[in-house]
Design a protein around this motif. Structure first.
Motif, PDB file in Angstrom:
ATOM      1  N   LYS A  11      69.495  -6.261  96.693  1.00 29.38           N
ATOM      2  CA  LYS A  11      69.935  -7.329  97.591  1.00 29.38           C
ATOM      3  C   LYS A  11      71.254  -6.945  98.261  1.00 29.38           C
ATOM      4  O   LYS A  11      72.173  -6.471  97.603  1.00 29.38           O
ATOM      5  N   GLY A  12      71.319  -7.147  99.560  1.00 26.58           N
ATOM      6  CA  GLY A  12      72.521  -6.818 100.311  1.00 26.58           C
ATOM      7  C   GLY A  12      72.577  -5.375 100.778  1.00 26.58           C
ATOM      8  O   GLY A  12      73.545  -4.977 101.429  1.00 26.58           O
ATOM      9  N   LEU A  13      71.544  -4.585 100.457  1.00 27.79           N
ATOM     10  CA  LEU A  13      71.558  -3.168 100.829  1.00 27.79           C
ATOM     11  C   LEU A  13      71.488  -2.986 102.341  1.00 27.79           C
ATOM     12  O   LEU A  13      72.210  -2.160 102.911  1.00 27.79           O
ATOM     13  N   PRO A  25      68.586 -22.897  98.082  1.00 28.19           N
ATOM     14  CA  PRO A  25      67.237 -22.410  97.783  1.00 28.19           C
ATOM     15  C   PRO A  25      67.252 -20.883  97.762  1.00 28.19           C
ATOM     16  O   PRO A  25      68.253 -20.264  98.112  1.00 28.19           O
ATOM     17  N   PRO A  26      66.170 -20.250  97.329  1.00 30.17           N
ATOM     18  CA  PRO A  26      66.148 -18.785  97.335  1.00 30.17           C
ATOM     19  C   PRO A  26      66.588 -18.209  98.678  1.00 30.17           C
ATOM     20  O   PRO A  26      66.092 -18.607  99.729  1.00 30.17           O
ATOM     21  N   ILE A  27      67.557 -17.293  98.630  1.00 27.53           N
ATOM     22  CA  ILE A  27      68.146 -16.746  99.858  1.00 27.53           C
ATOM     23  C   ILE A  27      67.228 -15.671 100.424  1.00 27.53           C
ATOM     24  O   ILE A  27      67.113 -14.578  99.870  1.00 27.53           O
ATOM     25  N   THR A  28      66.567 -16.006 101.520  1.00 28.17           N
ATOM     26  CA  THR A  28      65.671 -15.052 102.182  1.00 28.17           C
ATOM     27  C   THR A  28      66.127 -14.764 103.612  1.00 28.17           C
ATOM     28  O   THR A  28      65.578 -13.879 104.261  1.00 28.17           O
ATOM     29  N   VAL A  81      74.200  -0.166  94.408  1.00 29.42           N
ATOM     30  CA  VAL A  81      73.777  -1.555  94.607  1.00 29.42           C
ATOM     31  C   VAL A  81      73.022  -2.105  93.390  1.00 29.42           C
ATOM     32  O   VAL A  81      73.302  -3.226  92.950  1.00 29.42           O
ATOM     33  N   PRO A  82      72.075  -1.368  92.791  1.00 26.12           N
ATOM     34  CA  PRO A  82      71.458  -1.884  91.551  1.00 26.12           C
ATOM     35  C   PRO A  82      72.474  -2.080  90.420  1.00 26.12           C
ATOM     36  O   PRO A  82      72.366  -3.055  89.668  1.00 26.12           O
ATOM     37  N   LEU A  83      73.444  -1.172  90.318  1.00 19.47           N
ATOM     38  CA  LEU A  83      74.484  -1.336  89.308  1.00 19.47           C
ATOM     39  C   LEU A  83      75.293  -2.607  89.562  1.00 19.47           C
ATOM     40  O   LEU A  83      75.617  -3.350  88.629  1.00 19.47           O
ATOM     41  N   GLU A  84      75.616  -2.862  90.832  1.00 14.71           N
ATOM     42  CA  GLU A  84      76.354  -4.077  91.186  1.00 14.71           C
ATOM     43  C   GLU A  84      75.535  -5.328  90.859  1.00 14.71           C
ATOM     44  O   GLU A  84      76.072  -6.318  90.351  1.00 14.71           O
ATOM     45  N   THR A  85      74.231  -5.281  91.159  1.00 16.52           N
ATOM     46  CA  THR A  85      73.367  -6.433  90.898  1.00 16.52           C
ATOM     47  C   THR A  85      73.317  -6.750  89.410  1.00 16.52           C
ATOM     48  O   THR A  85      73.493  -7.902  88.991  1.00 16.52           O
ATOM     49  N   VAL A  86      73.091  -5.727  88.604  1.00 14.84           N
ATOM     50  CA  VAL A  86      73.022  -5.916  87.151  1.00 14.84           C
ATOM     51  C   VAL A  86      74.366  -6.394  86.613  1.00 14.84           C
ATOM     52  O   VAL A  86      74.439  -7.312  85.784  1.00 14.84           O
ATOM     53  N   ILE A  96      76.715 -11.627  99.854  1.00 14.68           N
ATOM     54  CA  ILE A  96      76.031 -10.532  99.172  1.00 14.68           C
ATOM     55  C   ILE A  96      76.090 -10.735  97.660  1.00 14.68           C
ATOM     56  O   ILE A  96      75.103 -10.538  96.939  1.00 14.68           O
ATOM     57  N   LEU A  97      77.262 -11.151  97.147  1.00 13.05           N
ATOM     58  CA  LEU A  97      77.385 -11.404  95.714  1.00 13.05           C
ATOM     59  C   LEU A  97      76.470 -12.547  95.278  1.00 13.05           C
ATOM     60  O   LEU A  97      75.839 -12.480  94.211  1.00 13.05           O
ATOM     61  N   LEU A  98      76.378 -13.602  96.100  1.00 18.62           N
ATOM     62  CA  LEU A  98      75.485 -14.718  95.774  1.00 18.62           C
ATOM     63  C   LEU A  98      74.027 -14.262  95.734  1.00 18.62           C
ATOM     64  O   LEU A  98      73.253 -14.694  94.876  1.00 18.62           O
ATOM     65  N   LYS A  99      73.652 -13.392  96.667  1.00 17.47           N
ATOM     66  CA  LYS A  99      72.284 -12.858  96.665  1.00 17.47           C
ATOM     67  C   LYS A  99      72.011 -12.070  95.390  1.00 17.47           C
ATOM     68  O   LYS A  99      70.930 -12.179  94.799  1.00 17.47           O
ATOM     69  N   GLN A 100      72.983 -11.264  94.976  1.00 15.48           N
ATOM     70  CA  GLN A 100      72.801 -10.457  93.774  1.00 15.48           C
ATOM     71  C   GLN A 100      72.758 -11.316  92.513  1.00 15.48           C
ATOM     72  O   GLN A 100      72.059 -10.990  91.552  1.00 15.48           O
ATOM     73  N   ALA A 101      73.499 -12.417  92.521  1.00 17.68           N
ATOM     74  CA  ALA A 101      73.558 -13.280  91.340  1.00 17.68           C
ATOM     75  C   ALA A 101      72.334 -14.172  91.213  1.00 17.68           C
ATOM     76  O   ALA A 101      71.993 -14.602  90.101  1.00 17.68           O
TER      77      ALA A 101
END
Length: 330
Positions: free
Chosen positions: A309-311, A69-72, A254-259, A28-33
């Motif tokens: 991401k990860g939601l 590659p982009p995580i989809t 989740v948006p706060l975590e992503t940012v 999840i952290l990798l997706k957000q990063a």
């Protein structure tokens, strides 16, 4: 069994449980990063320096061989993909785990100690749990202050965990070796003039302040539901209310975590680096200037959905946990 022995046993159980679930939070952290380039791979063009004839060299390959590659895919599929990578392997799924465990353990101990000190200073004698306290507003304020203070003090550990998780495992490109080495390297290369900037640098401090200020509010909401609505008398109603609160909680956090993750990943060294910071996922080539700039650019360059991401897996996990608790009470 003595108190000390019981404490060690509980710590061992906590550590074992964290090992089981950490790969999911890792992905999840990798997706957000990950910085998602807003066009398809076949449309990507990179211009390299001119050849001997003076012509620019055009290539489609812009992803380093050690990068994902982009995580989809789903979280579980991404775990398998990382485990099967030649440059990563299964051990990569636990990068940063020690930093996570140390932070989690210290946060629990420090917050309890701060609450005790604040209650003593304010002469608060109420020893009942917050759920049954007669002074719920005052007790909650104390808990919020202690939670915020703990989050700020231990924020360097979260920064270290993010950097260690996002870096590649490839020995040739691996920058950080351990938790202590990560902390030393960040201070030496990025904040040589003032070590405290690892906490108070604006692009790190502001998202930490916002995140740890908002988090306790949702805990209070769940406590208020448990305080005024009996789970034994209205199990389904409390389940629906708890799920609604948790959904709102994740939609906000989740948006706060992503940012926050994007700002933690980027580095602007003030001194020459021992090694460049090579990441398992692509990161923004242009540094973000702050919370608002990061949020705006994610929405503009990558799309609004990339803030969340990860939601999905976290919503599913919350739903499953709530169902298990409901059936356990029956």
């Amino acid at each position: 069994m003595s108190v000390e022995t019981l404490g060690i046993v509980n710590l061992g159980i906590k550590y074992s449980a964290s090992l089981i679930f950490y790969p999911y939070s890792n992905v999840i952290l990798l997706k957000q990063a990950q910085y998602v380039i807003p066009f398809k791979k076949e449309e990507r063009t990179v211009w390299k320096p001119a050849d001997a004839s003076g012509y620019l060299i055009r290539t489609q390959d812009i992803v380093d061989p050690y990068q994902l590659p982009p995580i989809t895919k789903s979280t579980f599929s991404t775990i398998l993909e990382i485990a099967n990578m030649n440059t990563e392997g299964i051990q990569s799924l636990w990068k940063g785990h020690w930093a996570y465990f140390v932070h989690d353990t210290l946060a629990e101990l420090l917050q309890k100690q701060l609450e005790s000190w604040i209650n003593y200073f304010l002469s608060v004698q109420d020893q009942f749990p917050l759920l049954h306290s007669e002074y719920i507003s005052g007790r909650f304020l104390v808990q919020m202050v202690s939670s915020l203070t703990t989050g700020i003090i231990l924020s360097p550990l979260e920064l270290c965990k993010t950097r260690m998780t996002v870096q590649t495992c490839r020995p040739k490109h691996r920058k950080y070796k351990s938790l202590w080495h990560t902390l030393q390297t960040i201070v030496r290369e990025e904040y040589p003039e003032n070590s405290f900037k690892i906490i108070f640098a604006a692009h790190l401090f502001i998202p930490t302040l916002v995140y740890h200020s908002v988090e306790p509010l949702f805990k209070l909401s769940s406590l208020l539901v448990d305080r005024y609505i009996s789970k034994e008398d209205f199990p389904l109603s409390t389940l629906l209310i708890d799920l609604s609160i948790e959904a709102i909680h994740l939609l906000v956090l989740v948006p706060l975590e992503t940012v926050r993750t994007r700002l933690q990943v980027q580095m602007i060294p003030k001194r020459q680096q021992e090694r460049p910071f090579e990441t398992l996922v692509s990161v923004s080539p242009v540094p973000y200037t702050g919370v608002w700039d990061c949020t705006y650019r994610i929405v503009k360059e990558e799309g609004f959905r990339n803030l969340y991401k990860g939601l999905r897996i976290r919503l599913v996990s919350s739903f499953m946990v709530s169902l298990i608790q409901l059936f356990a009470q029956q």
